[in-house]
Write an enzyme that holds these catalytic residues in place. Structure first.
Site, PDB file in Angstrom:
ATOM      1  N   GLU A   1       0.829  -1.216   0.000  1.00  0.00           N
ATOM      2  CA  GLU A   1       0.000   0.000   0.000  1.00  0.00           C
ATOM      3  C   GLU A   1       0.862   1.265   0.000  1.00  0.00           C
ATOM      4  O   GLU A   1       0.701   2.164   0.829  1.00  0.00           O
ATOM      5  CB  GLU A   1      -0.972  -0.022   1.185  1.00  0.00           C
ATOM      6  CG  GLU A   1      -1.891  -1.218   1.124  1.00  0.00           C
ATOM      7  CD  GLU A   1      -3.042  -1.184   2.126  1.00  0.00           C
ATOM      8  OE1 GLU A   1      -3.062  -0.286   2.988  1.00  0.00           O
ATOM      9  OE2 GLU A   1      -3.925  -2.049   2.030  1.00  0.00           O
TER      10      GLU A   1
ATOM     11  N   GLU B   1      -4.030  -8.972  -0.117  1.00  0.00           N
ATOM     12  CA  GLU B   1      -4.493  -8.772   1.268  1.00  0.00           C
ATOM     13  C   GLU B   1      -6.003  -8.677   1.237  1.00  0.00           C
ATOM     14  O   GLU B   1      -6.574  -7.999   0.383  1.00  0.00           O
ATOM     15  CB  GLU B   1      -3.868  -7.500   1.846  1.00  0.00           C
ATOM     16  CG  GLU B   1      -4.124  -7.333   3.336  1.00  0.00           C
ATOM     17  CD  GLU B   1      -3.401  -6.110   3.911  1.00  0.00           C
ATOM     18  OE1 GLU B   1      -2.219  -5.885   3.584  1.00  0.00           O
ATOM     19  OE2 GLU B   1      -4.050  -5.379   4.675  1.00  0.00           O
TER      20      GLU B   1
END
Ligand code: GAL
Length: 783
Positions: free
Chosen positions: A399, A476
């Protein structure tokens, strides 16, 4: 001439007899500093986990609410023999963070990144006899990691002695083909200051130590800058490495000079091939399989960040039993021993380098060092890890903020280049969140092999339409929230917090989240919501659920006193939450039947009873002998459910296949807490100073039923060849210390972790609690 006179390399564990001081003591780097008042300890060591929880701690609840700061370590040691002819290297598997190392007052260097492994050649600073090494660890600048990092020399330290002509550290690279072709690339160092004539021989041994193939000796002249040689070997009918049969070979590289072996370097490897396909997903050795993964942070609950092989193995055993076949090392390189366990136990691994690049996530995180250190840290991860058969993916970041601006393009290209330069056998990806590829600058770099998407499970379906030909992995998922043993039904699924504008959820006064799998973060989804989507599509190569275990820090959705995560499928103490059995019923082939919740409610309360099951056509539920009906999963269902008006007694579930009983599960209304039961995960452990026995403490009524809401304070006494390494109960908002001889039970359970000393014998643990009959258990330890 010969470069040295004694045998090949030695690699000695360097963990014992360190002195430690919590605080700054700059003069401790010098040789004559007096550390006699310092605490003596054995590494690995994490001073944060020994501290007190405090809301005001600089690391904040997000960092676990435990102290950080500066610490110093010193050790007096005897130099290895024959110093002038040897290369002496000190290796640190991980120091959190900003380590500085001195030998006899000479500075060896600094290493900011706390998750990296590093080493220094120290021979030139050593003298025969006594020497002093000093290490400063500075974890004072907070906030830093978005989770609990731990502080100190939290992984192993090694001292290596080799000839001056030797295989470099991390100096072999073994690649294989499933035909049995093995290619070995070896980097050889020559620190003798003159050219040398040597020969190199590679041999492959089977897992049981038999010689499989020995290569031809290759003669070489190497100058003082060293050299890299390549050679091929061939294994007939190789045994392939797989998740079911994680078979490893051992490569032994020998360097000879004047017919003497001057170095012997071992590299374990596996023969396996895998593929990601945009339509068909993942396959290992030609067989399609879905990557059924979990993300794990590195802490070991009550043991903190200090690595312990048995504690890691226990986590992996529990994941294996749940059906997990892959681990994502979120969001940093793990301890080397963790990867060894994955190789040995049969897990696929996504090895991740960073949680941020040049743009920060917190004020003092690695973004401060990214510019100066990213190349070195990334290279070191690849060099250290590229022989592990378990690793199938390199992740250059999680991220990463540079997704959202144009600087992402160049950095992505650079990082992928760094990886590919050292390993072209594995795909490189990044765990992305920006779902619009046109706006995603990491994706726009056009350098990644696989699209790794975090969350957004509703986008899985149309991925092939939106990204034709692109390989896809759910890097994820989920971020469901639960507290073990806490049940709260709701008509709708809750999102805690509900949106980006709210930091905390309204929650409840128990600081808990329901274990009915009906709560998730707003960006995530429940376990069932996620898995229903991921299982549907072959193009979803796999998923990594956030997370396998609860971890310290990031106590979303609650503020203080919450200080550890609610995301785990298993709690921090290692007790499974109910969703564990949903996965087990879906991800394994063994028969599963699990019912929830407990059976202690107010009379007349309407209670939802859930059953996860597999290998059966139906489940019948009985209350006090009376059938409440048969149910079977319909369509996409992952559980069956009854609404039951509570009456005390016995709730019994029976699963049947073709009308034949498969499994029976019972839960009974418990009476008052009366006694303690102790159950060891292993009763015989090694007397090696590190092995552990995990003792589950159960609070029972007089008939032996677990008391589901028992929170009795349990006092421990330990005698004999061991000590208590930590205690826990899995409650995310408990402020009791982990290093203690007491713990309150939480929903009927707590945990004591016993650690063996190096003396063989027995460890006796006695647990007592006011008003309950006490209990004891004996663990045997042997050399
Ligand atoms: C993700 C992040 C993880 C963790 C998780 C919590 O976005 O990658 O590190 O913070 O959220 O839900």
């Amino acid at each position: 001439m010969t470069t040295q006179s004694e045998g090949p390399r030695t690699r000695t564990n360097f963990n014992k007899n360190w002195k430690f001081f919590l605080g700054d003591e700059p003069t401790a780097k010098s040789t004559n500093f007096n550390d006699s008042k310092w605490r003596k300890l054995t590494l690995p060591h994490d001073w944060s986990i020994e501290g007190k929880f405090d809301e005001k701690t600089p690391a904040k609840p997000e960092g676990g609410g435990l102290p950080t700061g500066i610490g110093w370590y010193r050790k007096e040691f005897t130099a290895p023999a024959n110093l002038q002819n040897r290369l002496i290297t000190i290796e640190f598997d991980g120091v959190y963070k900003n380590s500085e190392v001195w030998v006899n007052g000479n500075c060896l260097g600094k290493r900011p990144y706390g998750y990296t492994s590093f080493f220094y050649e120290i021979g030139r600073f050593l003298k025969p006899g006594k020497n002093i090494i000093a290490v400063k660890v500075d974890n004072s600048a907070q906030p830093d990691s978005r989770w609990y990092s731990g502080s100190g020399i939290y992984r192993n330290v090694w001292l290596t002695s080799t000839a001056k002509v030797a295989v470099a550290k991390w100096g072999t690279f073994v690649t294989t083909e499933n035909t049995g072709k093995v290619n070995v690339r070896t980097q050889i160092e020559n620190k003798t200051l003159r050219p040398q004539i040597i020969a190199i021989v590679n041999s492959v041994y089977s897992a049981d130590g038999k010689l499989v193939v020995k290569g031809q000796a290759q003669a070489l002249k190497i100058d003082t800058s060293g050299t890299t040689v390549t050679g091929d070997l061939s294994i007939n009918n190789p045994v392939l490495w797989s998740v079911q049969n994680p078979y490893q070979y051992k490569l032994v590289t020998e360097i000879l000079q004047n017919n003497q072996i001057i170095d012997r370097y071992e590299t374990k490897f596996g023969v396996r091939a895998f593929n990601f396909d945009a339509e068909k997903g993942f396959s290992l050795n030609g067989k399609p399989m879905k990557i059924l993964g979990v993300c794990l942070h590195h802490d070991l609950g009550a043991l903190g960040a200090a690595i312990n092989v048995r504690a890691m193995e226990r986590q992996l055993e529990m994941m294996k039993a749940m059906g997990v076949n892959a681990i994502r090392t979120a969001h940093n390189p793990p301890a080397p021993e963790f990867l060894d366990l994955c190789d040995k136990m049969g897990f696929l691994v996504m090895d991740e380098a960073f949680d941020m690049w040049a743009k920060k996530k917190t004020k003092n995180d690695y973004h401060l060092h990214f510019k100066a250190w990213h190349k070195r840290d990334l290279e070191d991860m690849i060099l250290r890890d590229r022989n592990h058969p378990s690793i199938i993916l390199w992740s250059i970041g999680n991220e990463i903020r540079e997704q959202f601006d144009s600087t992402g393009v160049a950095i992505t290209k650079e990082l992928v280049g760094i990886v590919k330069n050292l390993d072209q056998t594995r795909p490189v990806l990044s765990a992305l969140t920006e779902t619009d590829a046109k706006k995603n600058f990491i994706y726009q770099a056009n350098a990644l092999d696989i699209y790794g998407l975090n969350y957004n499970h509703k986008l899985y379906k149309d991925f092939p339409k939106n990204y034709p030909g692109v390989k896809f992995l759910a890097t994820e998922t989920t971020s469901a929230l639960a507290t073990r043993g806490f049940y709260d039904t709701a008509d709708t699924i809750r999102r805690w917090p509900k949106d980006g504008k709210t930091k905390f959820a309204e929650g409840n006064k128990e600081w808990s989240a329901s274990a009915y799998d009906n709560v998730s973060a707003y960006w995530g989804s429940t376990h069932e919501e996620t898995w229903k989507e991921a299982k549907k599509y072959d193009h979803v190569s796999g998923l990594f659920v956030w997370t396998g275990f609860d971890y310290l820090g990031e106590p979303l959705p609650y503020p203080w006193p919450a200080r550890s995560s609610y995301f785990g499928i298993v709690d921090l103490a290692g007790f499974p939450k109910d969703a564990y059995y949903m996965y087990q019923s879906e991800w394994t082939t063994k028969p599963v039947l699990h019912i929830l919740p407990h059976w202690n409610w107010e009379k007349g309360k309407a209670v939802e009873v859930w059953a996860y099951y597999s290998n059966a056509d139906e489940v019948e539920l009985y209350l006090n002998g009376k059938s409440l009906g048969k149910k079977s999963k319909q369509g996409e269902d992952l559980h069956v459910q009854w609404n039951v008006d509570f009456e005390p007694g016995t709730l019994k579930a029976v699963s049947r296949k073709n009308s034949k009983e498969v499994l029976v599960r019972e839960v009974k209304t418990a009476g008052a807490a009366a006694k303690i039961e102790l159950i060891a995960d292993r009763k015989n452990i090694k007397a090696d100073g590190t092995d552990l026995s995990f003792i589950t403490v159960r609070i029972l009524d007089k008939d032996g039923n677990i008391v589901p809401n028992a929170d009795n304070m349990v006092d421990f006494k330990v005698a004999g060849a061991g000590f208590i390494a930590g205690v826990d109960n899995g409650f995310q908002a408990s402020l009791e210390p982990f290093k203690a001889a007491y713990r309150k039970a939480f929903h009927g359970l707590c945990l004591a972790i016993l650690q063996a000393t190096e003396k063989a014998g027995t460890i006796k643990l006695t647990a007592s609690s006011a008003g309950l009959s006490s209990s004891s258990i004996t663990i045997n330890t042997a050399k």
